[in-house]
Design a protein around this motif. Sequence first.
Motif, mmCIF file in Angstrom:
data_model
loop_
_atom_site.group_PDB
_atom_site.id
_atom_site.type_symbol
_atom_site.label_atom_id
_atom_site.label_comp_id
_atom_site.label_asym_id
_atom_site.label_seq_id
_atom_site.Cartn_x
_atom_site.Cartn_y
_atom_site.Cartn_z
ATOM 1 N N UNK A 161 -1.763 -11.371 3.072
ATOM 2 C CA UNK A 161 -2.317 -10.897 1.797
ATOM 3 C C UNK A 161 -2.045 -9.409 1.602
ATOM 4 N N UNK A 162 -2.282 -8.614 2.660
ATOM 5 C CA UNK A 162 -2.039 -7.170 2.584
ATOM 6 C C UNK A 162 -0.552 -6.886 2.391
ATOM 7 N N UNK A 163 0.291 -7.646 3.097
ATOM 8 C CA UNK A 163 1.740 -7.457 2.959
ATOM 9 C C UNK A 163 2.197 -7.794 1.540
ATOM 10 N N UNK A 164 1.663 -8.889 0.995
ATOM 11 C CA UNK A 164 1.994 -9.257 -0.388
ATOM 12 C C UNK A 164 1.514 -8.218 -1.374
ATOM 13 N N UNK A 165 0.344 -7.645 -1.079
ATOM 14 C CA UNK A 165 -0.191 -6.584 -1.932
ATOM 15 C C UNK A 165 0.729 -5.375 -1.918
ATOM 16 N N UNK A 166 1.267 -5.051 -0.734
ATOM 17 C CA UNK A 166 2.208 -3.936 -0.627
ATOM 18 C C UNK A 166 3.483 -4.204 -1.398
ATOM 19 N N UNK A 167 3.962 -5.459 -1.350
ATOM 20 C CA UNK A 167 5.166 -5.830 -2.096
ATOM 21 C C UNK A 167 4.946 -5.695 -3.595
ATOM 22 N N UNK A 168 3.786 -6.155 -4.063
ATOM 23 C CA UNK A 168 3.464 -6.020 -5.486
ATOM 24 C C UNK A 168 3.350 -4.547 -5.878
ATOM 25 N N UNK A 169 2.779 -3.734 -4.990
ATOM 26 C CA UNK A 169 2.647 -2.301 -5.272
ATOM 27 C C UNK A 169 4.017 -1.651 -5.400
ATOM 28 N N UNK A 170 4.947 -2.073 -4.554
ATOM 29 C CA UNK A 170 6.312 -1.541 -4.647
ATOM 30 C C UNK A 170 6.922 -1.869 -6.002
ATOM 31 N N UNK A 171 6.801 -3.129 -6.427
ATOM 32 C CA UNK A 171 7.335 -3.523 -7.729
ATOM 33 C C UNK A 171 6.671 -2.770 -8.873
ATOM 34 N N UNK A 172 5.357 -2.588 -8.763
ATOM 35 C CA UNK A 172 4.626 -1.857 -9.798
ATOM 36 C C UNK A 172 5.073 -0.405 -9.867
ATOM 37 N N UNK A 173 5.251 0.231 -8.710
ATOM 38 C CA UNK A 173 5.676 1.632 -8.691
ATOM 39 C C UNK A 173 7.075 1.802 -9.274
ATOM 40 N N UNK A 174 7.978 0.884 -8.936
ATOM 41 C CA UNK A 174 9.328 0.957 -9.490
ATOM 42 C C UNK A 174 9.279 0.820 -11.015
ATOM 43 N N UNK A 175 8.529 -0.175 -11.494
ATOM 44 C CA UNK A 175 8.418 -0.388 -12.940
ATOM 45 C C UNK A 175 7.782 0.817 -13.627
ATOM 46 N N UNK A 176 6.736 1.377 -12.997
ATOM 47 C CA UNK A 176 6.043 2.529 -13.576
ATOM 48 C C UNK A 176 6.948 3.750 -13.637
ATOM 49 N N UNK A 177 7.654 4.043 -12.554
ATOM 50 C CA UNK A 177 8.534 5.204 -12.512
ATOM 51 C C UNK A 177 9.703 5.041 -13.490
#
Length: 277
Positions: free
Chosen positions: A196-212
């Motif tokens: 769950x934590x690893x998946x959360x980190x993966x989603x955070x990476x995608x969110x940061x890329x999209x945001x930037x």
Amino acid sequence: MGSFPFPWILTAVHTGSAALGSSVFLMFGHFQLTRLTPREHLVHFMFSLLFTLNIAMSNLSLAMVSVPFHQIMRATCPLFTILIYRVIFSRRYALITYLSIVPVMLGVGLATFGDYYFTAIGFTLTLIGVVLAAIKTVVTNRLMTGRLRLPALELLLRMGPLAAVQSLLYSVLIGEFSEFLAFVNAGHFTRERILTVSGNGLLAFGLNVASFETNKLAGALTLTICANLKQCLTIVLGAFLWDVPVSPMNGAGILLALAGGAWYSSIELKSKARASG
């Protein structure tokens, strides 16, 4: 994240995931590292501190104010973004752009209307957090559109490890890391939680890329408007998926914010069309 009650370690996972994900793209040649001067390396270090401090201030203030008050304060981020551009970069926006932001902020206020509670120190920390969020958004845009024109992935690669280390150090200082070790020793950090934590980190990476990327292409002000609309869409998703109650006032606020966002978008599209034409 209720099943993993360690926000600073989770923040380290998020920022570390940003660095790891960007490293993978670097390995496959999707971007090249830019040669930086010592001063530019210092700028990136300061940017990572800003990123971490922004999260810290938000977490601290949430313990001293109610969630509705915190949300309505964060809705004012576009105002501080405009002020930063006006004072530091002498940039002006058209009057109609200012007017289109008003229904977005009012809409968020109605959509999140609830028990407004805050202490004096809580109000101060929340306000500082909003200012830091606006500064972070503007600085991010300048790093990607200024002289260096860094790709979003490179900026994440340079910022992520520093922010991850800073988050872990803060976790140690406040005692959270010791609690996490006890959590692990007690056998609570199960395979399911790790996934769950690893998946959360993966989603955070995608969110940061999209945001930037959005910040680079559309601008810092547009990103703060999108952040406000995100609050409304979160409420809508909560109502559909988890039966979160939405009052008529909340619903009216959501519609007003979305209408304001559409108005702002149309103004920006017309402005860009005139500039390119």
